[in-house]
Scaffold this motif. Sequence first.
Motif, PDB file in Angstrom:
ATOM      1  N   VAL A 101       0.824  -1.206   0.000  1.00  0.00           N
ATOM      2  CA  VAL A 101       0.000   0.000   0.000  1.00  0.00           C
ATOM      3  C   VAL A 101       0.867   1.269   0.000  1.00  0.00           C
ATOM      4  CG1 VAL A 101      -1.776   1.294   1.256  1.00  0.00           C
ATOM      5  CG2 VAL A 101      -1.993  -1.186   0.957  1.00  0.00           C
ATOM      6  N   PRO A 102       1.956   1.351   0.796  1.00  0.00           N
ATOM      7  CA  PRO A 102       2.795   2.547   0.705  1.00  0.00           C
ATOM      8  C   PRO A 102       3.379   2.750  -0.698  1.00  0.00           C
ATOM      9  CG  PRO A 102       3.316   1.346   2.704  1.00  0.00           C
ATOM     10  CD  PRO A 102       2.401   0.475   1.892  1.00  0.00           C
ATOM     11  N   GLN A 103       3.735   1.670  -1.363  1.00  0.00           N
ATOM     12  CA  GLN A 103       4.255   1.785  -2.730  1.00  0.00           C
ATOM     13  C   GLN A 103       3.150   2.251  -3.671  1.00  0.00           C
ATOM     14  OE1 GLN A 103       7.514   1.242  -3.092  1.00  0.00           O
ATOM     15  NE2 GLN A 103       7.520   1.790  -5.252  1.00  0.00           N
ATOM     16  N   ALA A 104       1.945   1.758  -3.474  1.00  0.00           N
ATOM     17  CA  ALA A 104       0.802   2.194  -4.289  1.00  0.00           C
ATOM     18  C   ALA A 104       0.540   3.683  -4.083  1.00  0.00           C
ATOM     19  CB  ALA A 104      -0.437   1.368  -3.938  1.00  0.00           C
ATOM     20  N   LEU A 105       0.612   4.131  -2.834  1.00  0.00           N
ATOM     21  CA  LEU A 105       0.429   5.564  -2.543  1.00  0.00           C
ATOM     22  C   LEU A 105       1.480   6.410  -3.256  1.00  0.00           C
ATOM     23  CD1 LEU A 105      -0.350   5.393   1.275  1.00  0.00           C
ATOM     24  CD2 LEU A 105      -1.763   6.571  -0.425  1.00  0.00           C
ATOM     25  N   ALA A 106       2.729   5.991  -3.179  1.00  0.00           N
ATOM     26  CA  ALA A 106       3.827   6.744  -3.810  1.00  0.00           C
ATOM     27  C   ALA A 106       3.662   6.764  -5.328  1.00  0.00           C
ATOM     28  CB  ALA A 106       5.172   6.129  -3.423  1.00  0.00           C
ATOM     29  N   GLN A 107       3.283   5.636  -5.911  1.00  0.00           N
ATOM     30  CA  GLN A 107       3.123   5.568  -7.361  1.00  0.00           C
ATOM     31  C   GLN A 107       1.925   6.373  -7.828  1.00  0.00           C
ATOM     32  OE1 GLN A 107       5.352   1.275  -7.872  1.00  0.00           O
ATOM     33  NE2 GLN A 107       3.237   1.374  -8.486  1.00  0.00           N
ATOM     34  N   ALA A 108       0.848   6.383  -7.066  1.00  0.00           N
ATOM     35  CA  ALA A 108      -0.322   7.188  -7.427  1.00  0.00           C
ATOM     36  C   ALA A 108       0.068   8.665  -7.493  1.00  0.00           C
ATOM     37  CB  ALA A 108      -1.449   6.974  -6.414  1.00  0.00           C
ATOM     38  N   GLU A 109       0.837   9.098  -6.512  1.00  0.00           N
ATOM     39  CA  GLU A 109       1.301  10.481  -6.500  1.00  0.00           C
ATOM     40  C   GLU A 109       2.238  10.747  -7.684  1.00  0.00           C
ATOM     41  OE1 GLU A 109       4.005  13.231  -3.611  1.00  0.00           O
ATOM     42  OE2 GLU A 109       2.405  12.071  -2.643  1.00  0.00           O
ATOM     43  N   GLU A 110       3.174   9.833  -7.904  1.00  0.00           N
ATOM     44  CA  GLU A 110       4.145   9.982  -9.001  1.00  0.00           C
ATOM     45  C   GLU A 110       3.451  10.051 -10.357  1.00  0.00           C
ATOM     46  OE1 GLU A 110       7.615   7.277 -11.135  1.00  0.00           O
ATOM     47  OE2 GLU A 110       7.170   6.926  -9.008  1.00  0.00           O
TER      48      GLU A 110
END
Length: 159
Positions: A101-110
Amino acid sequence: MLTIDIIDEQDHKLTDQQLQLLHTCLQAAAEAEAVSGEVVVTLVDNQRMRELNLQYRGIDRPTDVLSFAMNETGEGELEIRMDEEALDDLPNMLGDIVISVPQALAQAEEYGHSLERELGFLAVHGFLHLLGYDHQTAAEEAEMFSRQEQILQSVGLTR
């Protein structure tokens, strides 16, 4: 029909709406691919994903999604023979999908889109891997990513 179990092992708990979206995306993928069975989705933090990525792929960093197919038979694996009637009684366990989930959050922002879009993408991406799709070659990538987009668009998750 697809049976989906979601296990949330991380601190950033998803909302009921986000969890329902995962169900919706996976059901749409199963319908699009005309498969039924069972899938387990585990939501983890980056530390746990890093451990899994190192253990199973030899890569010492977190990744966004990992898939563990149960219906693959590779060279050197033990083949167990059962009569067809016994096999019919067993559930079709497609496999496990693990999402950071933290990686998903970072990628969504990116990528400049919503967390929901990224979670849907990762769930469908992982599901297609369970079915044997891959992206090792340009042709495989084109096929897999086209299929992902069709499924995501069918549930209203566009870029």
